[in-house]
Every structure is written in C-alpha cells, then in structure tokens.
Motif scaffolding. Structure first.
Motif: not given
Length: 339
Positions: A72-84
C-alpha cells in the motif's frame, strides 16, 4: 503478537547527491520493503527544505506504486492547508484508478513549512489557518463521494478522476486535535510520535475515547510512528543516527541544507544549545543493535497498544538505511509481548 509494520520516508537529499538519486532511492527502498513484509510505504510532504525531496507526494506515490505489486502506498501526509480539496480529490482519484486497492490518503492539518512558503503554495488572500481543516476535510470527502447537498455551489462539480474513488483515508496528528476528529469521524489515526513523543499517550487516549464506528471502521485503529536506527551493534547505529540529529539541529536553527553524511555529522558535534533543541524529539528515538531495538519496539507496542507501527529510518547512507529497515522487519515479524 506480531504487528503490521510500515515505512515513512522523506526521500532525503544527502550532501553530494542529487534530487534524482534521492527519489530513485525512495523507490528502491519501497521495493525492498515490500519484500520484507512491510504493509505501507508513505511519503511526507515538506516544502522549502533542500534536504527533502518528497514535496510532491502524489507524484512519487505513483512511481512507487508502479514499481511494487502489493505494497500500500500513500501520503504521510498531504498537508491539506496547502491545497484545494478538489485538487487532492483529483490527484488521489487518479492514483486510485491506476492502482486500485493500494492507495492511502493520509491527511494532516499543518502546512509542513513556513507561512511564506505556504502562501506561495496556496496563494490564499489571508494567512493560512489550520482552523479551517474540518471544513476542507469535509469538502475533500464530499468530492470523493460525490455527496455535496444540492444547494451547495460545489454540487455542480464532478471530480474526474476522484468521485467514487476509494483511497483509504487517514488523519495524521501530533496532538489531540486530529486525534479527536479522527475518532469522531470513525477514521484510522496515525500519531507522529517520531517528532512529538510527549503527546503520544494523550492523543491515543483521545482518539479511542472519542471513536464512533463508521462505514470505514467498526473499532479504532491507531498507528504510531517511530524513528528507528538499527544496525549490527549499538555503536554503528549511533554513528548512522548522527546525520538526523545534525539535520534536525540545523532545521531548528533555521539553517537547513542538504542532508549531512554520517562523516560530516561525526565531525560536527552539536553545541549545548543544539543538543537542547533536539533533546525532546531524539529522546524517543530507538537507536541500537538488534537486541536493544527489539526490546524498545516491544515496549512501544505494549505501552501504546498500537495496531500498527510506522518506521522512519532516515539514514544518510542508503545501504545502512536498507539494513536498518531489514533488521526492523525481522524483529517485528516475530515480536512477542514483554514478560
């Protein structure tokens, strides 16, 4: 009492090497980790840091997933305040379409960088605030589910790819804030013990106390991250832990650069002020030979009740990094409770 074990990577750009080499090493590490039985391979989002190449997790996730078969491959993490939220829905909808059943979407509420860089990423008219996180998380989930109410202006938007995608969503945190939210939403929770060890038990208790069963989980599922440097003996492990201590000290003083080599770290002892700056975090690192690491990992699992352990082993020497992860895998495969 074997527990699932996973990898957290930042694709370190070591002094004297290139960004390309760092990213190729990340893929090579993932391939090796799959062979050693690791469950997940996550990449952390950081920006404006010359020693870290994982600023675009979604792109690297695709490369890692392409090179592996079951991991399983993923984000640890995507920093949501930086992105729509729509952009993240489309990115991870694309990954889920390419690699169904293998993509994790770990979400964090901090920017993972300084405010100036965060503004350049998002170009928000005002200061970015993590307080908007629940609303943006709700939007992201609605884009993936196609579940905006008819009266919502975004109900006219279809995320393609994205709508109907099913990456496994996690909330990440280093305090009780995301722990409580993850519990209330019935989502799995990953606690960043590798840099916020003091909050570990409070955050895990908050998550479990606030957990509500959901369509995702019937019971709480908590993963705990740990910085581990494992080697043939304690002295070798301490040597290879040097670059991370030096890199952290430089980061805390605002002088971050390329990730130092073990030789550079050995020749650059930390000042008392630098030692103090890294002490709280480094005190929770597990550094040593096999027996010491096995005892410490057993204690960590027993004390936290972690359902899964995620290992961060950011060694400058790539062969030593591989060996560290191999030793950890061997330990966690056969971990038994303390007497």
């Amino acid at each position: 009492m074997s527990v699932p074990y996973s990898v957290l990577d930042i694709a370190p750009v070591v002094e004297g090497t290139t960004v390309g080499q760092a990213l190729q090493n990340a893929v090579a590490l993932a391939v090796a980790a799959e062979g050693w039985g690791y469950r997940r391979f996550w990449l952390a989002e950081h920006h404006n840091m010359p020693g870290i190449a994982s600023s675009s997790p979604a792109i690297v996730i695709g490369q890692v997933a392409r090179a592996t078969r079951t991991l399983r491959v993923g984000s640890g993490g995507i920093m949501l305040p930086n992105h729509a939220p729509l952009v993240i829905a489309e990115q991870f909808g694309t990954l889920d379409a390419l690699f169904p059943g293998r993509i994790d979407l770990g979400i964090g509420r901090a920017p993972g960088t300084d405010q100036v860089t965060a503004h350049a990423l998002r170009r928000a008219p005002g200061a970015l605030s993590a307080d908007d996180f629940p609303q943006e998380l709700a939007q992201l989930r609605a884009f993936l589910a196609g579940a905006f109410p008819e009266e919502h202006p975004y109900s006219a938007i279809t995320a393609v790819p994205g709508e109907g995608a099913s990456p496994d969503m996690w909330l990440l945190g280093s305090s009780t804030y995301s722990a409580q939210l993850a519990g209330l939403l019935g989502l799995p929770f990953a606690f960043a013990r590798h840099f916020a060890p003091r909050e570990t038990f409070a955050a895990l208790a908050t998550y479990r106390d606030n957990f509500r069963p959901s369509a995702v989980l019937d019971a709480p599922y908590a993963m705990v991250t740990a910085t581990v440097v494992a080697a043939s003996d304690d002295e070798t492990a301490r040597y290879h832990a040097g670059p991370q201590r030096l890199a952290m000290a430089r980061l805390r003083s605002g002088t971050a650069g390329r990730y130092p080599t073990a030789e550079q770290a050995a020749a650059t002892p930390l000042t008392p002020m630098q030692e103090s700056a890294v002490a709280e975090t480094s005190s929770a690192w597990i550094v040593g030979g096999r027996d010491h690491v096995a005892n410490e990992l057993r204690s960590l699992v027993d004390s936290t009740g972690a359902d899964e352990i995620m290992i961060s082993s950011t060694l400058a020497d790539f062969d030593a990094r591989l060996e560290s992860h191999r030793i950890v895998a061997d330990i966690l495969t056969s971990l038994v409770p303390a007497a």
